[in-house]
Design an enzyme around this catalytic site. Structure first.
Site, PDB file in Angstrom:
ATOM      1  N   LYS A   1       0.815  -1.216   0.000  1.00  0.00           N
ATOM      2  CA  LYS A   1       0.000   0.000   0.000  1.00  0.00           C
ATOM      3  C   LYS A   1       0.845   1.262   0.000  1.00  0.00           C
ATOM      4  CE  LYS A   1      -4.227  -2.100   1.618  1.00  0.00           C
ATOM      5  NZ  LYS A   1      -3.774  -3.516   1.807  1.00  0.00           N
TER       6      LYS A   1
HETATM    7  C1  LIG Z   1      -4.400  -4.604   1.161  1.00  0.00           C
HETATM    8  C2  LIG Z   1      -3.600  -5.856   1.029  1.00  0.00           C
HETATM    9  C3  LIG Z   1      -3.968  -6.866   0.117  1.00  0.00           C
HETATM   10  C4  LIG Z   1      -5.222  -6.793  -0.748  1.00  0.00           C
HETATM   11  O1  LIG Z   1      -5.136  -5.812  -1.750  1.00  0.00           O
HETATM   12  P1  LIG Z   1      -6.473  -5.298  -2.502  1.00  0.00           P
HETATM   13  O2  LIG Z   1      -6.017  -4.168  -3.343  1.00  0.00           O
HETATM   14  O3  LIG Z   1      -7.421  -4.885  -1.407  1.00  0.00           O
HETATM   15  O4  LIG Z   1      -7.009  -6.421  -3.301  1.00  0.00           O
HETATM   16  C5  LIG Z   1      -3.134  -7.975  -0.001  1.00  0.00           C
HETATM   17  N1  LIG Z   1      -2.028  -8.107   0.771  1.00  0.00           N
HETATM   18  C6  LIG Z   1      -1.652  -7.161   1.662  1.00  0.00           C
HETATM   19  C7  LIG Z   1      -0.431  -7.380   2.480  1.00  0.00           C
HETATM   20  C8  LIG Z   1      -2.407  -6.001   1.829  1.00  0.00           C
HETATM   21  O5  LIG Z   1      -2.030  -5.079   2.718  1.00  0.00           O
END
Ligand SMILES: *Cc1c(COP(=O)(O)O)cnc(C)c1O
Length: 462
Positions: A112
């Site tokens: 993120k």
């Molecule tokens: C947020 C997250 C996901 C999922 O991603 P999306 O964009 O919501 O599909 C997968 N792995 C980790 C470690 C995350 O923080």
């Protein structure tokens, strides 16, 4: 370039407005009105460029000249200078044709950061230009909160309030948030659970009167700029492995579908992709929808991959809009039905999705098995989210000659519980974080009462 709503009723917006707006007024999500196209030559030219330069080129059409090139280049360069690896998102070869795209070298060790490091800077740029301030509110069960805080800590015109459930996030996750001592960062520990925290954030967005006219901004993955920033690493990884001269495939550990939707956008922009494999944990709405046309809610399961624990995938709506040939009324009708009862997609859109997407659901026992197996085979310790992707990539692999790129969404040190359960002694935090457990913390504990939270936000915003 303008942005339109997936439900067809909200006004079209500029890039600047779409970044500041979040959800559309008709309840839909904003998507670009047209998809910019890259020619084979333009893609080929990107091979060998720095990540920041690829990012600038991929995102420029979406920004639509609303930030001048020099400034946008600076924002992008600053955002990715915070990553601890020179390649920003390095590719790690696991075997003959399976690669991990390591998206976890940012400040909070999860993917993120790639979007939020840039989004904070873009928001601050637009707010300064307008001479405005804004408030960000968000609720977190651990992971997103720290990435949002790190993305906003240097933003002069933003104050950020992140609610987490008191004593219910891991110590590492809490400290990643509460040890950021900048004046514009406010951590609120709610005496309640995550749902209480999220309900208060939602209520605050629905009625913003307590802020006396100050803008409230959402930085969750409904914000278009987050999707935009994530398109870049699909293109960067694709050209590094031979696109446009050969195809690649991606496997994406998925929850709210923001990440894999960004990959789909890269494909639509001209990146030759053979297929996308969607990996879910036991919260498998995406897999049930694609495999069985069972588009229905199921009770939340707490898994070893907690950042993928969801009931509804909010960004799936963006893909539905494409599958339904951009018919906003049809999307609105489907989602209305889905909110009330188990729903199903129409035949033609479902068939279209199945051409590009495969899916696989991975339970906790398999996550542990995969962590052991991947270590045995390639000496890699995977985090539990990435482990779901690893298994799905093996199971749903198409043409063996096409490189498979599994997105590694978090650093294993961040999810040590699963790693220890799999039988390993744990994973040390990277050097720049090894004093995390000694750092000073700051946060406020508040009751799970909307009025108390809103009063705190109104009094502390600057
Ligand atoms: C947020 C997250 C996901 C999922 O991603 P999306 O964009 O919501 O599909 C997968 N792995 C980790 C470690 C995350 O923080």
């Amino acid at each position: 370039m303008r942005y339109i709503s997936t439900r067809g009723q909200a006004p079209a917006l500029s890039f600047e407005d779409v970044v500041l707006t979040g959800l559309a007024s008709d309840g839909g999500l904003y998507v670009p009105e047209t998809v910019p196209q890259f020619s084979r030559e333009e893609l080929a030219e990107m091979a060998g460029l720095s990540y920041a330069e690829i990012a600038f080129r991929v995102m420029k059409p979406f920004v639509n000249g609303e930030i001048d090139d020099e400034t946008f280049r600076r924002l992008v360069t600053e955002a990715y200078a915070t990553f601890s690896h020179d390649a920003v998102v390095p590719l790690n070869q696991l075997d003959a044709n399976h690669f991990l795209l390591e998206l976890f070298h940012g400040p909070t060790l999860a993917f993120k950061d790639v979007a939020l490091q840039l989004l904070g800077r873009i928001l601050d740029h637009f707010l300064k230009k307008r001479g405005e301030r804004a408030v960000i509110m968000g609720a977190t069960s651990g992971d997103t909160g720290s990435a949002a805080i790190e993305g906003c800590r240097h933003c002069d015109n933003l104050d950020i309030f992140i609610l987490h459930p008191h004593n219910r996030v891991s110590e590492v996750q809490r400290r990643q948030m509460t040890s950021v001592l900048a004046d514009n960062i406010f951590n609120i520990a709610i005496e309640g659970n995550f749902d209480d925290a999220q309900a208060m954030v939602k209520a605050s967005f629905a009625d913003q009167g307590f802020l006396n006219g100050t803008r409230l901004v959402a930085v969750n993955s409904i914000n278009w700029a987050r999707i935009m920033a994530q398109i870049v690493y699909y293109v960067a990884a694709g050209v590094a492995l031979g696109a446009p001269h050969r195809q690649v495939s991606f496997c994406v550990p998925s929850a709210n579908f923001g990440n894999v939707f960004a990959g789909f956008m890269a494909y639509r922009m001209g990146l030759p992709v053979e297929r996308f494999v969607i990996a879910t944990n036991a919260n498998d709405i995406l897999h049930r929808t694609l495999a069985d046309n069972d588009f229905s809610k199921k009770e939340l399961v707490a898994t070893l991959a907690p950042s993928m624990d969801i009931v509804v995938s909010s960004n799936f709506e963006r893909l539905l809009f494409e599958a339904y040939d951009r018919d906003g009324a049809a999307v609105a009708a489907l989602l209305e039905r889905f909110q009330a009862e188990p729903a199903a997609l129409a035949e033609a859109p479902l068939a279209k999705l199945r051409e590009m997407f495969a899916s696989h659901s991975v339970d906790d026992a398999t996550i542990l098995e995969v962590i052991r197996e991947a270590h045995h085979r390639s000496q890699e310790i995977l985090d539990p989210h990435t482990a779901t992707g690893y298994r799905a990539a093996e199971r749903e692999r198409g043409d063996e000659a096409v490189p498979m790129i599994t997105l590694a969404t978090a650093h294993p040190a961040k999810f040590a519980e699963a790693v220890v359960k799999a039988g390993f002694p744990g994973v040390p935090l990277p050097p720049h974080m090894d004093d995390l457990l000694e750092r000073e913390e700051r946060y406020s504990v508040l009751p799970a009462e909307l009025s108390a939270v809103q009063q705190f936000v109104a009094e502390n915003r600057r």
